[in-house]
Design a protein around this motif. Sequence first.
Motif, PDB file in Angstrom:
ATOM      1  N   TYR A   1       7.967  -2.847   0.180  1.00 35.70           N
ATOM      2  CA  TYR A   1       6.810  -3.520  -0.156  1.00 35.70           C
ATOM      3  C   TYR A   1       5.829  -2.560  -0.815  1.00 35.70           C
ATOM      4  O   TYR A   1       6.038  -1.302  -0.721  1.00 35.70           O
ATOM      5  CB  TYR A   1       5.945  -3.932   1.078  1.00 35.70           C
TER       6      TYR A   1
ATOM      7  N   ARG B   1       1.753  -2.384 -14.402  1.00 38.76           N
ATOM      8  CA  ARG B   1       2.104  -1.381 -13.536  1.00 38.76           C
ATOM      9  C   ARG B   1       2.762  -0.352 -14.074  1.00 38.76           C
ATOM     10  O   ARG B   1       3.919  -0.227 -14.565  1.00 38.76           O
ATOM     11  CB  ARG B   1       2.997  -2.065 -12.300  1.00 38.76           C
TER      12      ARG B   1
ATOM     13  N   GLN C   1       3.015  -6.570  -0.597  1.00 39.08           N
ATOM     14  CA  GLN C   1       3.747  -7.594  -1.100  1.00 39.08           C
ATOM     15  C   GLN C   1       5.500  -7.199  -1.251  1.00 39.08           C
ATOM     16  O   GLN C   1       5.607  -6.113  -1.728  1.00 39.08           O
ATOM     17  CB  GLN C   1       3.406  -7.919  -2.411  1.00 39.08           C
TER      18      GLN C   1
ATOM     19  N   ALA D   1      -0.029  -3.133  -1.482  1.00 38.43           N
ATOM     20  CA  ALA D   1      -0.997  -4.482  -1.238  1.00 38.43           C
ATOM     21  C   ALA D   1       0.072  -5.206  -0.134  1.00 38.43           C
ATOM     22  O   ALA D   1      -0.462  -6.358   0.568  1.00 38.43           O
ATOM     23  CB  ALA D   1      -1.182  -5.223  -2.438  1.00 38.43           C
TER      24      ALA D   1
ATOM     25  N   PRO E   1       5.915  -9.583  -7.574  1.00 36.24           N
ATOM     26  CA  PRO E   1       5.026 -10.376  -7.796  1.00 36.24           C
ATOM     27  C   PRO E   1       3.925  -9.954  -8.515  1.00 36.24           C
ATOM     28  O   PRO E   1       3.645  -8.977  -9.039  1.00 36.24           O
ATOM     29  CB  PRO E   1       4.617 -10.111  -6.306  1.00 36.24           C
ATOM     30  N   ALA E   2       3.087 -11.222  -8.788  1.00 39.16           N
ATOM     31  CA  ALA E   2       1.709 -10.840  -9.380  1.00 39.16           C
ATOM     32  C   ALA E   2       0.920  -9.932  -8.497  1.00 39.16           C
ATOM     33  O   ALA E   2       0.696 -10.353  -7.498  1.00 39.16           O
ATOM     34  CB  ALA E   2       1.169 -12.006  -9.844  1.00 39.16           C
ATOM     35  N   GLU E   3       0.619  -8.785  -8.944  1.00 38.50           N
ATOM     36  CA  GLU E   3      -0.361  -8.117  -8.104  1.00 38.50           C
ATOM     37  C   GLU E   3      -1.822  -8.705  -7.854  1.00 38.50           C
ATOM     38  O   GLU E   3      -2.420  -9.152  -8.983  1.00 38.50           O
ATOM     39  CB  GLU E   3      -0.375  -6.712  -8.695  1.00 38.50           C
ATOM     40  N   PRO E   4      -2.157  -8.499  -6.664  1.00 34.97           N
ATOM     41  CA  PRO E   4      -3.701  -9.009  -6.387  1.00 34.97           C
ATOM     42  C   PRO E   4      -4.613  -8.214  -6.961  1.00 34.97           C
ATOM     43  O   PRO E   4      -4.448  -6.915  -7.178  1.00 34.97           O
ATOM     44  CB  PRO E   4      -3.986  -8.972  -4.849  1.00 34.97           C
ATOM     45  N   THR E   5      -5.876  -8.767  -7.359  1.00 33.29           N
ATOM     46  CA  THR E   5      -7.203  -7.896  -8.030  1.00 33.29           C
ATOM     47  C   THR E   5      -8.424  -8.402  -6.945  1.00 33.29           C
ATOM     48  O   THR E   5      -8.154  -9.584  -6.395  1.00 33.29           O
ATOM     49  CB  THR E   5      -7.485  -8.627  -9.328  1.00 33.29           C
ATOM     50  N   LEU E   6      -9.366  -7.592  -6.942  1.00 33.23           N
ATOM     51  CA  LEU E   6     -10.362  -7.765  -6.144  1.00 33.23           C
ATOM     52  C   LEU E   6     -11.220  -8.367  -6.936  1.00 33.23           C
ATOM     53  O   LEU E   6     -11.606  -8.182  -8.289  1.00 33.23           O
ATOM     54  CB  LEU E   6     -11.034  -6.342  -5.399  1.00 33.23           C
ATOM     55  N   THR E   7     -11.808  -9.468  -6.511  1.00 32.95           N
ATOM     56  CA  THR E   7     -12.940 -10.372  -7.376  1.00 32.95           C
ATOM     57  C   THR E   7     -14.196  -9.697  -7.275  1.00 32.95           C
ATOM     58  O   THR E   7     -14.949  -9.717  -8.102  1.00 32.95           O
ATOM     59  CB  THR E   7     -13.033 -11.777  -7.135  1.00 32.95           C
TER      60      THR E   7
ATOM     61  N   ASN F   1       5.637  -6.923 -14.849  1.00 30.37           N
ATOM     62  CA  ASN F   1       4.335  -6.599 -14.843  1.00 30.37           C
ATOM     63  C   ASN F   1       4.229  -5.226 -15.649  1.00 30.37           C
ATOM     64  O   ASN F   1       4.109  -4.237 -15.332  1.00 30.37           O
ATOM     65  CB  ASN F   1       4.039  -6.330 -13.591  1.00 30.37           C
TER      66      ASN F   1
END
Length: 175
Positions: free
Chosen positions: A111, A10, A116, A114, A165-171, A7
């Motif tokens: 972790y 990051r 993960q 987030a 992991p693919a880091e989450p984003t807020l939509t 990633n």
Amino acid sequence: MPSFPVNPKRLDPYKNFKFRVKWDGKYVAGVSKVGSLKRSTEVVEHREGGDPSTSHKSPGRTKYEAITFERGLTQDLNFHDWAGLVWNYGAGLGSEVSLANFRKDIYLEVYNEAGQLVIAYRIYRCWVSEYQALPDLDANANAIAIEHIKLENEGWERDTSVTEPAEPTLTSVAT
């Protein structure tokens, strides 16, 4: 395993406050602190008879440092029961130590913010060399009662099947 980050966005290192500990296939409740994983290799120095001014160095024996686990004192008997397998006071001659199962393999998970899973380690053949059932008690204090165990181990390795992991984003952000 790639030597570059999976990633590239990051830039921040992972924090040290989100982790879980598992042994006997179950997560251990309430662990609030885990000591560092540390190994050291002794240096063996030698020199050749024809070159008295220089010594050569090579690796010797590798040692793995003990790891401490701490948690707030509760009714959970995980620490107590494991420590009792190494030495069970008053059990009688021949049954003070549970030789068949006093060692455990541990799985340590780290972790990201987030929640993960990002890093994990397997720690092998651990056993309790020190157990503190109660801390100093002080009627004038305002603190959590902490119990701790010190675990000797015969090595650890990173679980390379755990990948970034693919880091989450807020939509959307509520205003």
